[in-house]
Design a protein around this motif. Structure first.
Motif, PDB file in Angstrom:
ATOM      1  N   THR A 271       0.780  -1.302   0.075  1.00  0.00           N
ATOM      2  CA  THR A 271      -0.121   0.074  -0.022  1.00  0.00           C
ATOM      3  C   THR A 271       0.908   1.107  -0.008  1.00  0.00           C
ATOM      4  O   THR A 271       2.120   1.119   0.475  1.00  0.00           O
ATOM      5  CB  THR A 271      -1.069  -0.060   1.163  1.00  0.00           C
ATOM      6  OG1 THR A 271      -0.068  -0.263   2.459  1.00  0.00           O
ATOM      7  CG2 THR A 271      -1.922  -1.075   1.217  1.00  0.00           C
ATOM      8  N   ASN A 272       0.344   2.341  -0.759  1.00  0.00           N
ATOM      9  CA  ASN A 272       1.087   3.432  -0.648  1.00  0.00           C
ATOM     10  C   ASN A 272       0.085   4.689  -0.656  1.00  0.00           C
ATOM     11  O   ASN A 272      -1.123   4.424  -0.779  1.00  0.00           O
ATOM     12  CB  ASN A 272       1.846   3.553  -2.001  1.00  0.00           C
ATOM     13  CG  ASN A 272       0.966   3.193  -3.330  1.00  0.00           C
ATOM     14  OD1 ASN A 272       0.283   4.272  -3.582  1.00  0.00           O
ATOM     15  ND2 ASN A 272       1.001   2.034  -3.751  1.00  0.00           N
ATOM     16  N   PRO A 273       0.692   5.863  -0.881  1.00  0.00           N
ATOM     17  CA  PRO A 273      -0.206   6.982  -0.601  1.00  0.00           C
ATOM     18  C   PRO A 273      -1.383   7.332  -1.479  1.00  0.00           C
ATOM     19  O   PRO A 273      -2.207   7.937  -1.607  1.00  0.00           O
ATOM     20  CB  PRO A 273       0.740   8.431  -0.577  1.00  0.00           C
ATOM     21  CG  PRO A 273       2.210   7.793  -0.099  1.00  0.00           C
ATOM     22  CD  PRO A 273       2.236   6.248  -0.588  1.00  0.00           C
ATOM     23  N   LEU A 274      -1.199   6.845  -2.734  1.00  0.00           N
ATOM     24  CA  LEU A 274      -2.226   6.830  -3.693  1.00  0.00           C
ATOM     25  C   LEU A 274      -3.081   5.697  -3.630  1.00  0.00           C
ATOM     26  O   LEU A 274      -4.368   6.035  -4.159  1.00  0.00           O
ATOM     27  CB  LEU A 274      -1.429   6.814  -5.382  1.00  0.00           C
ATOM     28  CG  LEU A 274      -1.111   8.019  -6.051  1.00  0.00           C
ATOM     29  CD1 LEU A 274      -0.370   8.869  -5.289  1.00  0.00           C
ATOM     30  CD2 LEU A 274      -1.000   7.851  -7.182  1.00  0.00           C
ATOM     31  N   PHE A 275      -2.728   4.448  -3.388  1.00  0.00           N
ATOM     32  CA  PHE A 275      -3.582   3.451  -3.092  1.00  0.00           C
ATOM     33  C   PHE A 275      -3.325   2.931  -1.565  1.00  0.00           C
ATOM     34  O   PHE A 275      -2.525   1.976  -1.447  1.00  0.00           O
ATOM     35  CB  PHE A 275      -3.258   2.374  -4.197  1.00  0.00           C
ATOM     36  CG  PHE A 275      -3.670   2.759  -5.600  1.00  0.00           C
ATOM     37  CD1 PHE A 275      -4.826   3.119  -5.967  1.00  0.00           C
ATOM     38  CD2 PHE A 275      -2.455   3.247  -6.381  1.00  0.00           C
ATOM     39  CE1 PHE A 275      -5.284   3.444  -7.286  1.00  0.00           C
ATOM     40  CE2 PHE A 275      -2.925   3.608  -7.642  1.00  0.00           C
ATOM     41  CZ  PHE A 275      -4.034   3.875  -8.048  1.00  0.00           C
ATOM     42  N   LYS A 276      -3.929   3.490  -0.668  1.00  0.00           N
ATOM     43  CA  LYS A 276      -3.799   3.235   0.875  1.00  0.00           C
ATOM     44  C   LYS A 276      -4.322   1.849   1.229  1.00  0.00           C
ATOM     45  O   LYS A 276      -4.114   1.283   2.173  1.00  0.00           O
ATOM     46  CB  LYS A 276      -4.380   4.334   1.437  1.00  0.00           C
ATOM     47  CG  LYS A 276      -3.525   5.604   1.226  1.00  0.00           C
ATOM     48  CD  LYS A 276      -4.121   6.791   2.128  1.00  0.00           C
ATOM     49  CE  LYS A 276      -3.336   8.006   1.937  1.00  0.00           C
ATOM     50  NZ  LYS A 276      -3.987   9.229   1.854  1.00  0.00           N
ATOM     51  N   ILE A 277      -5.357   1.316   0.358  1.00  0.00           N
ATOM     52  CA  ILE A 277      -6.246   0.352   0.881  1.00  0.00           C
ATOM     53  C   ILE A 277      -5.343  -1.132   0.223  1.00  0.00           C
ATOM     54  O   ILE A 277      -5.298  -1.439  -0.836  1.00  0.00           O
ATOM     55  CB  ILE A 277      -7.366   0.132   0.656  1.00  0.00           C
ATOM     56  CG1 ILE A 277      -8.144   1.639   1.219  1.00  0.00           C
ATOM     57  CG2 ILE A 277      -8.357  -0.753   0.894  1.00  0.00           C
ATOM     58  CD1 ILE A 277      -9.578   2.081   0.722  1.00  0.00           C
ATOM     59  N   GLU A 278      -5.383  -2.134   0.950  1.00  0.00           N
ATOM     60  CA  GLU A 278      -4.757  -3.385   0.488  1.00  0.00           C
ATOM     61  C   GLU A 278      -5.618  -3.925  -0.609  1.00  0.00           C
ATOM     62  O   GLU A 278      -6.936  -3.730  -0.503  1.00  0.00           O
ATOM     63  CB  GLU A 278      -4.827  -4.351   1.718  1.00  0.00           C
ATOM     64  CG  GLU A 278      -3.455  -4.040   2.695  1.00  0.00           C
ATOM     65  CD  GLU A 278      -2.095  -4.525   2.269  1.00  0.00           C
ATOM     66  OE1 GLU A 278      -1.952  -4.724   1.070  1.00  0.00           O
ATOM     67  OE2 GLU A 278      -1.440  -4.555   3.154  1.00  0.00           O
TER      68      GLU A 278
END
Lengths: 452, 353
Positions: A271-278
């Protein structure tokens, strides 16, 4: 020696060795403008653009480390956050030596081949609808103790044909099936195989101006040449707006940061700041950790910068008469209508990418490639039959860098000739003309493309 | 992993030297097939043979461990791990061909170890066989997982700490490593298209991979530049600059200095065309000697300087990055200096071949 001093010495050596008057030498084709390197070995896709500043080189180096980093199951001291569901554990696993993934002879190890999934319909931003229980991508691996979503198997289907001069050819296509799914796969699920492509030169493609790309659109084929060309318009997460799609097999990503972020999230389960959801959210594989996002914006930007700042290898042997003839024939049978050789980048905040005359051999537009290549799965404005023209620069180095010659979106083509012969739809006319050429003319075209 | 700074300035050298050479006299085409044969047979294949043999010895001893669970046997396994590690590190100067294109490297040398998943496997009832481990991610097998199992996270694991499941895993892991080293060695010497033949026949009309001998020679040169870069600006630099010992690759075994020195020896081996420290006429060194004897001496000397500086770091690398920073800095400088010479002086010579 201090790092900075080290680089200054390096630059000094470079400039003393330089002799830029030869940039005008017509046969030294600068495919990537000033980002071009002249290298012909297995590292050909791994060099930084030679016109980076010292600071940019350091950024590139950090990006290289990020790109190579192998992620492991959280919590971990280093590179934490792999999974719970994933396809590979590092960027480099799908893009070996920054190049093209192989079509694996072992269905149990897909290398850089993954499968996008959706159900019929569109989301609020025009995006494909995720499949309940599976999301938008099939993950064939999982952290220990958790079930992967499914396995993949394939059977080959063969198609035979004949050139006009009587020579026979055979094409091979893998027919995929999903097996051992952890829950039943919903009926009507649309499946699109996607082979990982090379990642060099992407910064240049990112900064071709929108107008330069759109001027080649001809959605209604108003000039009657049989070639339409259509931009994809996709959701930009950072800008919260619809933007021109440029990256991916169907131009489904607007820029390199989002491309990297989506790959971290879907391909590696990071997960990362653009796609925070697993990507496993809502599924029983989901973890209970509170560690999202698992990487920060800085690492994301470093990875994107790495792909943005890689050098483009120069074409080789351009003075060879056969290659020159192949180039002429390539144009004559219409290949260059989609595989455009000439672009100029616009103004970029990254000066090394600005105003570069480049030869990517793509128009970054979608084209109907016919039913045989169709995945039957829409992706924003792209239909199942439509694919973005892939760049051809560096394609001839694939065997040297990656040890194979597997091409097209699902890696079905075992060589360049098979890739050409699969072209249908808008490209059918060119394909048919290729079939009508004699052996030496076909060889010349292939030799030209392999020289890129 | 190929990450370091000199790779980046390598591109400058390539860029500028290509542009610089077109108005200079070009040497007549020479035949470098003897050099390619020597480098392939006497260095690359020999190193992979040695690796495969050593991995085999380690695997045999690991197989015996459950019936001979003594400190002496553990010490022997640890030494055999170090012995096998040596040819692997000495192969990192030529990380091209099957090790890369067949995806073998991740199964041999992935880092870091996936401790969470390793614990999950050990806690499970999954059968711990070679075949099972072959199907796992690289971070659950190979040298570093073996190192973690054999030495423990602080390098002082006792015989009594080994559970039955750990011993089973150890055995399977060593067998899996042996399988990979065998695959690697085999890929260079046999099959329909042995990579050794591909490298040795560079430039011949039938060779679709290396279209010229120059391309193959530059592959060798880039290989040694890349590992110099990796050692100086990655392996030493990352834990040293951040003062973070968890970034040290062979920390559990305290083998890092040996790793680094063997990486530089891989440069020496390719440069000399031999693995015994003796110069072979048909080698990069032999080639350069005929063109610039002073440069040849300079390279040979700097290789030795780099190895000596690494070996002379007092104590373990883990200790030295905080307690002997000057010695670590000196080793890094010597490796970087070697890289600089290879890149800025040797590479331009190659570009003119």
């Amino acid at each position: 020696m201090l790092q900075r001093e080290f680089w200054i010495i390096t630059f000094t050596i470079g400039f003393f060795l330089s002799c830029t008057k030869n940039e005008e030498e017509p046969l030294n084709v600068l495919a990537g403008g000033k980002t071009t390197v002249f290298v012909e070995n297995s590292n050909s896709f791994q060099f930084p653009a030679p016109n980076l500043s010292i600071e940019e080189l350091e950024q590139h180096r950090l990006g290289d480390q990020a790109f190579e980093a192998i992620f492991v199951t959280a919590p971990a001291t280093n590179n934490s956050g792999l999974g719970p569901l994933f396809n590979q554990s590092a960027c480099g696993s799908c893009h070996p030596k920054n190049g093209r993934s192989v079509f694996s002879e072992n269905p149990g190890d897909l290398a850089g081949l993954l499968f996008r999934l959706s159900i019929t319909g569109k989301g609020p931003h025009g995006e494909p609808l995720a499949v309940p229980g599976f999301g938008g991508q099939l993950q064939t691996k999982a952290n220990l103790g958790k079930p992967a979503e499914a396995n993949v198997d394939y059977q080959f289907k063969y198609v035979n044909g004949t050139f006009a001069d009587g020579e026979l050819y055979e094409l091979r296509q893998a027919i995929f099936s999903l097996t051992n799914s952890y829950i039943p796969i919903p009926g009507g699920t649309l499946i699109s195989p996607r082979m990982a492509p090379p990642v060099f030169g992407l910064g240049l493609l990112e900064f071709i101006s929108e107008s330069e790309i759109l001027k080649n659109e001809d959605i209604q084929d108003s000039n009657g040449d049989g070639i339409s060309g259509k931009a994809n318009w996709v959701w930009d997460v950072q800008k919260s707006s619809i933007q021109l799609g440029r990256f991916g097999w169907k131009a489904g990503q607007p820029d390199l940061v989002q491309q990297a972020a989506a790959a971290y999230n879907e391909d590696m389960g990071v997960t990362n700041p653009l796609f925070k959801i697993e990507s496993s959210t809502g599924q029983r594989q989901q973890d209970s950790l509170k560690d999202d996002p698992e990487i920060d914006q800085e690492l994301l930007e470093q990875t994107a910068f790495y792909t943005r700042s890689l050098a483009v290898p120069a074409p080789r042997n351009q003075s060879d008469p056969t290659i020159q003839n192949g180039k002429r024939l390539f144009k004559k049978i219409g290949c260059e209508k989609c595989h455009l050789s000439s672009f100029k980048t616009g103004v970029s905040p990254f000066l090394f990418l600005s105003n570069q005359s480049i030869q990517p051999y793509t128009d970054l537009l979608l084209h109907d490639m016919g039913d045989a290549l169709s995945d039957g799965r829409p992706d924003f404005n792209a239909s199942g039959n439509e694919w973005r023209t892939p760049p051809l620069w560096g394609i001839g180095l694939t065997l040297l860098v990656n040890g194979h010659t597997h091409f097209l979106h699902d890696g079905r083509a075992r060589n360049l000739q098979e890739a050409i012969l699969w072209h249908e739809g808008e490209a059918k006319s060119s394909r048919d003309q290729f079939i009508k050429l004699n052996k030496s003319e076909r060889s010349a075209i292939l030799k030209f493309i392999l020289s890129l | 992993m190929i990450t370091t700074q000199l790779k980046y300035f390598l591109s400058f050298g390539i860029f500028f030297s290509i542009f610089s050479c077109s108005d200079e006299p070009v040497n007549p085409q020479s035949n470098y097939s003897e050099i390619l044969k020597t480098e392939t047979n006497q260095v690359i294949i020999l190193t992979y043979y040695d690796l495969n043999e050593k991995a085999g010895l380690l695997s045999v001893r690991c197989d015996e461990f459950s019936s001979n669970k003594t400190q002496a046997h553990l010490d022997l396994m640890r030494q055999l791990w170090r012995d096998a590690r040596k040819p692997w590190e000495q192969s990192e100067g030529f990380l091209f061909g099957p090790v890369d294109i067949q995806g073998i490297d991740p199964s041999i040398d992935s880092w870091p170890v996936n401790v969470i998943d390793l614990d999950a496997v050990l806690a499970s009832s999954d059968p711990l066989t070679k075949e099972y481990l072959d199907g796992l991610e690289g971070t659950l097998k190979g040298f570093h997982t073996l190192e973690y199992l054999l030495f423990g996270i602080d390098g002082n694991k006792s015989v009594q700490e080994f559970t039955d499941r750990q011993i089973e895993y150890l055995k399977a892991c060593a067998q899996s490593l042996k399988g990979e080293t065998n695959k690697l060695h085999t890929a260079w010497i046999s099959g329909p298209s042995p990579y050794g033949t591909i490298l040795k026949t560079a430039g011949e009309p039938s060779n679709q991979v290396y279209l010229s001998q120059k391309s193959a020679l530059q592959e060798l040169l880039d290989g040694i530049i890349t590992i110099a870069d990796e050692v100086g600006n990655g392996k030493i630099n990352d834990p040293f600059v951040t003062n973070n010992i968890t970034l040290e690759e062979s920390r559990f075994s305290a083998n890092s200095k040996q790793d680094f020195a063997d990486n530089i020896r891989s440069i020496q081996n390719i440069y000399f065309g031999s693995t015994d420290g003796n110069y072979n006429l048909n080698s990069l060194s032999g080639l350069i000697k005929t063109k610039d004897a002073a440069l040849d001496s300079k390279i040979i000397n700097q290789i030795q300087e780099a190895i000596t500086a690494i070996i002379n770091i007092p104590g373990t690398f883990t200790e030295a990055i905080s307690a002997n920073r000057a010695a670590v800095q000196n080793a890094q400088d010597q490796v970087r200096q070697l890289q600089l010479i290879l890149e800025s002086e040797l590479k331009p010579l190659f570009d003119k071949l």
